[in-house]
Design a protein around this motif. Structure first.
Motif, PDB file in Angstrom:
ATOM      1  N   SER A 149       0.837  -1.210   0.000  1.00 46.58           N
ATOM      2  CA  SER A 149       0.000   0.000   0.000  1.00 46.58           C
ATOM      3  C   SER A 149       0.865   1.250   0.000  1.00 46.58           C
ATOM      4  CB  SER A 149      -0.912   0.010   1.227  1.00 46.58           C
ATOM      5  OG  SER A 149      -1.796  -1.076   1.190  1.00 46.58           O
ATOM      6  N   VAL A 150       1.922   1.238   0.793  1.00 48.48           N
ATOM      7  CA  VAL A 150       2.835   2.380   0.842  1.00 48.48           C
ATOM      8  C   VAL A 150       3.525   2.555  -0.509  1.00 48.48           C
ATOM      9  CG1 VAL A 150       4.880   3.357   1.965  1.00 48.48           C
ATOM     10  CG2 VAL A 150       3.159   2.146   3.329  1.00 48.48           C
ATOM     11  N   PHE A 151       3.953   1.451  -1.117  1.00 47.67           N
ATOM     12  CA  PHE A 151       4.598   1.523  -2.426  1.00 47.67           C
ATOM     13  C   PHE A 151       3.639   2.065  -3.485  1.00 47.67           C
ATOM     14  CE2 PHE A 151       5.235  -0.446  -6.583  1.00 47.67           C
ATOM     15  CZ  PHE A 151       6.438   0.158  -6.912  1.00 47.67           C
ATOM     16  N   ARG A 152       2.411   1.582  -3.498  1.00 48.94           N
ATOM     17  CA  ARG A 152       1.438   2.062  -4.495  1.00 48.94           C
ATOM     18  C   ARG A 152       1.164   3.553  -4.310  1.00 48.94           C
ATOM     19  NH1 ARG A 152      -1.619  -2.299  -2.853  1.00 48.94           N
ATOM     20  NH2 ARG A 152      -3.352  -0.919  -2.409  1.00 48.94           N
ATOM     21  N   ARG A 153       1.052   3.974  -3.068  1.00 44.78           N
ATOM     22  CA  ARG A 153       0.830   5.398  -2.797  1.00 44.78           C
ATOM     23  C   ARG A 153       2.037   6.220  -3.232  1.00 44.78           C
ATOM     24  NH1 ARG A 153      -0.745   7.574   3.167  1.00 44.78           N
ATOM     25  NH2 ARG A 153      -1.146   9.739   2.625  1.00 44.78           N
ATOM     26  N   PHE A 154       3.253   5.728  -2.959  1.00 44.34           N
ATOM     27  CA  PHE A 154       4.471   6.385  -3.411  1.00 44.34           C
ATOM     28  C   PHE A 154       4.438   6.549  -4.935  1.00 44.34           C
ATOM     29  CE2 PHE A 154       8.656   5.793  -5.342  1.00 44.34           C
ATOM     30  CZ  PHE A 154       9.336   6.886  -4.830  1.00 44.34           C
ATOM     31  N   SER A 155       4.042   5.509  -5.642  1.00 43.47           N
ATOM     32  CA  SER A 155       3.974   5.556  -7.111  1.00 43.47           C
ATOM     33  C   SER A 155       2.941   6.561  -7.592  1.00 43.47           C
ATOM     34  CB  SER A 155       3.656   4.168  -7.666  1.00 43.47           C
ATOM     35  OG  SER A 155       4.700   3.276  -7.375  1.00 43.47           O
ATOM     36  N   ARG A 156       1.786   6.608  -6.939  1.00 42.76           N
ATOM     37  CA  ARG A 156       0.752   7.585  -7.329  1.00 42.76           C
ATOM     38  C   ARG A 156       1.258   9.003  -7.133  1.00 42.76           C
ATOM     39  NH1 ARG A 156      -2.685   4.146  -4.461  1.00 42.76           N
ATOM     40  NH2 ARG A 156      -2.778   5.621  -2.741  1.00 42.76           N
ATOM     41  N   TRP A 157       1.924   9.253  -6.016  1.00 42.49           N
ATOM     42  CA  TRP A 157       2.477  10.593  -5.767  1.00 42.49           C
ATOM     43  C   TRP A 157       3.520  10.926  -6.822  1.00 42.49           C
ATOM     44  CZ3 TRP A 157       3.351  12.747  -0.237  1.00 42.49           C
ATOM     45  CH2 TRP A 157       2.155  12.680   0.495  1.00 42.49           C
ATOM     46  N   SER A 158       4.310   9.951  -7.217  1.00 41.26           N
ATOM     47  CA  SER A 158       5.323  10.177  -8.251  1.00 41.26           C
ATOM     48  C   SER A 158       4.650  10.550  -9.562  1.00 41.26           C
ATOM     49  CB  SER A 158       6.183   8.929  -8.444  1.00 41.26           C
ATOM     50  OG  SER A 158       6.916   8.649  -7.279  1.00 41.26           O
ATOM     51  N   ASP A 159       3.634   9.775  -9.956  1.00 42.06           N
ATOM     52  CA  ASP A 159       2.920  10.032 -11.215  1.00 42.06           C
ATOM     53  C   ASP A 159       2.257  11.411 -11.227  1.00 42.06           C
ATOM     54  OD1 ASP A 159       3.648   7.518 -12.095  1.00 42.06           O
ATOM     55  OD2 ASP A 159       1.692   6.603 -11.639  1.00 42.06           O
ATOM     56  N   LYS A 160       1.793  11.870 -10.070  1.00 43.84           N
ATOM     57  CA  LYS A 160       1.090  13.152  -9.984  1.00 43.84           C
ATOM     58  C   LYS A 160       2.009  14.335  -9.703  1.00 43.84           C
ATOM     59  CE  LYS A 160      -3.255  11.075  -8.765  1.00 43.84           C
ATOM     60  NZ  LYS A 160      -4.408  11.056  -7.889  1.00 43.84           N
ATOM     61  N   GLY A 161       3.307  14.081  -9.614  1.00 46.29           N
ATOM     62  CA  GLY A 161       4.273  15.166  -9.435  1.00 46.29           C
ATOM     63  C   GLY A 161       4.390  15.711  -8.027  1.00 46.29           C
ATOM     64  N   VAL A 162       3.860  14.994  -7.049  1.00 42.49           N
ATOM     65  CA  VAL A 162       3.899  15.488  -5.671  1.00 42.49           C
ATOM     66  C   VAL A 162       5.337  15.583  -5.171  1.00 42.49           C
ATOM     67  CG1 VAL A 162       3.184  15.041  -3.289  1.00 42.49           C
ATOM     68  CG2 VAL A 162       1.611  14.576  -5.185  1.00 42.49           C
ATOM     69  N   TRP A 163       6.134  14.554  -5.405  1.00 42.68           N
ATOM     70  CA  TRP A 163       7.529  14.584  -4.941  1.00 42.68           C
ATOM     71  C   TRP A 163       8.289  15.733  -5.600  1.00 42.68           C
ATOM     72  CZ3 TRP A 163       7.624  12.192  -0.685  1.00 42.68           C
ATOM     73  CH2 TRP A 163       6.931  11.011  -0.487  1.00 42.68           C
ATOM     74  N   ARG A 164       8.055  15.984  -6.869  1.00 38.65           N
ATOM     75  CA  ARG A 164       8.729  17.085  -7.572  1.00 38.65           C
ATOM     76  C   ARG A 164       8.374  18.417  -6.931  1.00 38.65           C
ATOM     77  NH1 ARG A 164      13.039  17.858  -9.075  1.00 38.65           N
ATOM     78  NH2 ARG A 164      12.933  15.786  -9.893  1.00 38.65           N
ATOM     79  N   ARG A 165       7.067  18.606  -6.607  1.00 39.85           N
ATOM     80  CA  ARG A 165       6.638  19.851  -5.943  1.00 39.85           C
ATOM     81  C   ARG A 165       7.359  20.020  -4.611  1.00 39.85           C
ATOM     82  NH1 ARG A 165       1.357  18.440  -7.371  1.00 39.85           N
ATOM     83  NH2 ARG A 165       0.827  17.877  -5.247  1.00 39.85           N
ATOM     84  N   ILE A 166       7.455  18.941  -3.864  1.00 41.56           N
ATOM     85  CA  ILE A 166       8.114  19.005  -2.550  1.00 41.56           C
ATOM     86  C   ILE A 166       9.589  19.351  -2.728  1.00 41.56           C
ATOM     87  CG2 ILE A 166       8.861  17.612  -0.584  1.00 41.56           C
ATOM     88  CD1 ILE A 166       6.121  16.145  -0.835  1.00 41.56           C
ATOM     89  N   PHE A 167      10.274  18.674  -3.642  1.00 47.93           N
ATOM     90  CA  PHE A 167      11.705  18.924  -3.847  1.00 47.93           C
ATOM     91  C   PHE A 167      11.954  20.332  -4.398  1.00 47.93           C
ATOM     92  CE2 PHE A 167      12.022  14.140  -4.342  1.00 47.93           C
ATOM     93  CZ  PHE A 167      12.463  13.941  -3.044  1.00 47.93           C
ATOM     94  N   ASP A 168      11.073  20.810  -5.258  1.00 43.41           N
ATOM     95  CA  ASP A 168      11.245  22.149  -5.813  1.00 43.41           C
ATOM     96  C   ASP A 168      11.027  23.252  -4.780  1.00 43.41           C
ATOM     97  OD1 ASP A 168      11.861  21.090  -8.273  1.00 43.41           O
ATOM     98  OD2 ASP A 168       9.898  21.470  -9.163  1.00 43.41           O
ATOM     99  N   ALA A 169      10.183  22.947  -3.780  1.00 44.37           N
ATOM    100  CA  ALA A 169       9.909  23.951  -2.737  1.00 44.37           C
ATOM    101  C   ALA A 169      11.100  24.042  -1.817  1.00 44.37           C
ATOM    102  CB  ALA A 169       8.657  23.573  -1.947  1.00 44.37           C
TER     103      ALA A 169
END
Length: 84
Positions: A64-84
């Motif tokens: 479940s954690v892995f799938r959620r991590f993948s969804r966040w990756s696909d939606k650009g959430v990690w990029r937003r966090i890193f860019d901030a």
């Protein structure tokens, strides 16, 4: 010393990240049960280099954690966090 004694996300860092994530209580639709613990789980994987299957249960069921991590990756959430 247990896993919870080694959490790495400071309150200050979390306060900066929280507005950038998806699944917040102020958003419509389903929300993450515990976004901060989920992020801590991802940080545990990154920090240890362990496979997802070895994620301690305190962070949730590994798949479940892995799938959620993948969804966040696909939606650009990690990029937003890193860019901030």
């Amino acid at each position: 010393m247990g896993v919870l004694d080694r959490l790495v996300l400071s309150d200050t860092a979390w306060e900066r990240m929280a507005p950038l994530i998806i699944g917040r209580p102020d958003q419509k639709g389903s929300t993450g049960r515990d976004n901060r613990m989920f992020v801590e789980g991802v940080l545990w994987i990154v920090r240890t280099g362990a496979p997802w299957r070895d994620l301690p249960e305190v962070f949730g069921e590994w798949n479940s954690v892995f799938r959620r991590f993948s969804r966040w990756s696909d939606k650009g959430v990690w990029r937003r966090i890193f860019d901030a």
